[in-house]
Design a protein around this motif. Sequence first.
Motif, short mmCIF file in Angstrom:
data_model
loop_
_atom_site.label_atom_id
_atom_site.label_comp_id
_atom_site.label_asym_id
_atom_site.label_seq_id
_atom_site.Cartn_x
_atom_site.Cartn_y
_atom_site.Cartn_z
N ALA A 168 0.78 -1.21 -0.06
CA ALA A 168 0.11 0.13 0.02
C ALA A 168 0.89 1.22 0.11
N VAL A 169 0.45 2.32 -0.74
CA VAL A 169 1.20 3.63 -0.78
C VAL A 169 -0.05 4.50 -0.79
N PRO A 170 0.21 5.60 0.18
CA PRO A 170 1.41 5.78 1.16
C PRO A 170 1.56 5.11 2.72
N ALA A 171 0.37 4.18 2.86
CA ALA A 171 0.33 3.47 4.32
C ALA A 171 1.60 2.78 4.52
N GLN A 172 2.34 2.09 3.49
CA GLN A 172 3.45 1.34 3.79
C GLN A 172 4.55 1.88 3.43
N ILE A 173 4.72 2.40 2.08
CA ILE A 173 5.44 2.92 1.57
C ILE A 173 5.11 4.48 0.98
N ALA A 174 5.85 5.48 1.35
CA ALA A 174 5.60 6.91 0.94
C ALA A 174 6.68 7.22 -0.29
N VAL A 175 6.30 7.76 -1.10
CA VAL A 175 7.17 7.90 -2.35
C VAL A 175 7.23 9.36 -2.63
#
Length: 413
Positions: free
Chosen positions: A208-215
Motif C-alpha cells: 500500500a502507498v502511502p500507508a506502507q511506502i511513501a514515495v
Amino acid sequence: MASPHRIALLFNANKVYDRNVLTGIGQYLKSTRVEWDLFMEEDFRCRTLGIHHWRGDGIIADFDDPVVVETLSGMPLPVVAVGGSYADPRQYPENIPYVGTDNAKLVRLAYDHLIDQGLQRFAFYGLPPAPGNRWAMEREQAFLDMTRADRLDALVYRGSPTSAGGWGVAQQAMVAWVRSLPKPIGIIAVTDARAQQLLQACVVADVAVPAQIAVVGIDNDPMAQLLSRIALTSVLQGAEEMGHTAAQLLHQMLHGGRVSQTRIIVPPKGINVQASSQHQPLKSPHVMRALHYIRHYACLGIKTDQVADYVGVSRTLLEEHFKRETRQTVHQAILRHKLETAQKMLVNDAVPLADVAVQSGFTSLQYMYAVFRRELGCTPRQYAEQNGSDHDLPPARQAPDGRRQGASELHAD
C-alpha cells in the motif's frame, strides 16, 4: 542591423528536465527580445560530432554528459554549461560558466517532507554508477549524509540501468526489494521516472502507498503524473530559471561582457505534495489495504462490497475498522477520492465537465453537481472559475472545530 547570433543548444529534448531548461532559454529570448538563431537536435549527442567545425557564435550545453564535457573542452566559442551541482568543487569544468541545480537541496526538500509525515525509516532509489550518472550519485550521497547526521539507518537501491533490456527481470528484482523493506518507510526516488517504476512495483508487490511506502520523486514530470494511478509527490527543480540564467550569461559573453559569477547554483522551486507521500499512521492492516484499493480504483465505480472482498473480510468488520481509524465509512472514503480527483481535473479548463464527471467516477454530471454543492458550497463550474489559475487546490470546507470536512464527512447516498 547585425545578423542574429547562431547558438547551438546541446540538450536531450526527450527529457522533461532538459525541456524545462530549454523553456527557460526561450523565455529569456522573448523577455529581452534577443535575436538568436537556435540549432538543436532531439538528442544533443547527434550534434557533438564535428562541433568544433561548426560555424556558430556560442553554445549552451548539458554538462552532465561526460562526452559533451570532453567534446567541448578547448572550444574557441563562448560556452555556458548546465548540469548538476557537486559537493567537490573539482568536479566543475574549468574556465567555463556553470549553472547547476542544487542536488543537496532537492533531496533535503524530499527528506524533510517525509519526516513531516511522521516516518522514521528512509530509503533511496537511485541509478547505477556510470559516468553520465554523476548527478544521481550526488543526490544519493546527499541522502546518505542527511540520514547519517540524524543517526538513522538508510537503505539504497540502484536497480538496473535505464535501458529497456531485461526489463522484466529488473521489475522482479524491484518487487522483491519492495517486499523486503521494513515498513512503514519513506523512499526518495532520484527522478520521477524512477518514482513511477517504484509505484508500479508496489502495485505488483501488493504494498500500500502511502500507508506502507511513501514515495517522493524529483522533476514534477506531468507524464509521470498522467501514467500513475496514485498522484506522485515531486520536488520541482528550478530548471527554467537555470535555462534563463544560462542564456543571460551567454548573452553577456557574446557582447564582450565579463561574467562575474562563473558558478551559479539554482535552488529548487518547491515540492508538489500529492497522495503518494501523504502517510497517515494506521494500526489496522484492513484499513491500509482498503485505502490502497480505493486510491487505485475509486474512479472506476467500485462499491464498499468490492473493497471488503479485496481486503478479505466482511463488510461489517471492515466498516468497524474504518470508522475507528478514519472516522468515516468506506463509501465516504470512495466519494472523497472521487471529489478530490474532480477538483484537480477542474483546474484544467480544457477538460469538459461531462468528462470530469466520468473520469472521476461519478455516475452522472448531475450527481457530481450535487456533491460539489453539498461539500464545497459551489458548483463544479464555479469551482473551476475560482481555481483555474491556482494549482494549490483548497481542501473541502472546514468544520467548526477546525477539522477537515468534506469527503471525510460525506453523507452516504
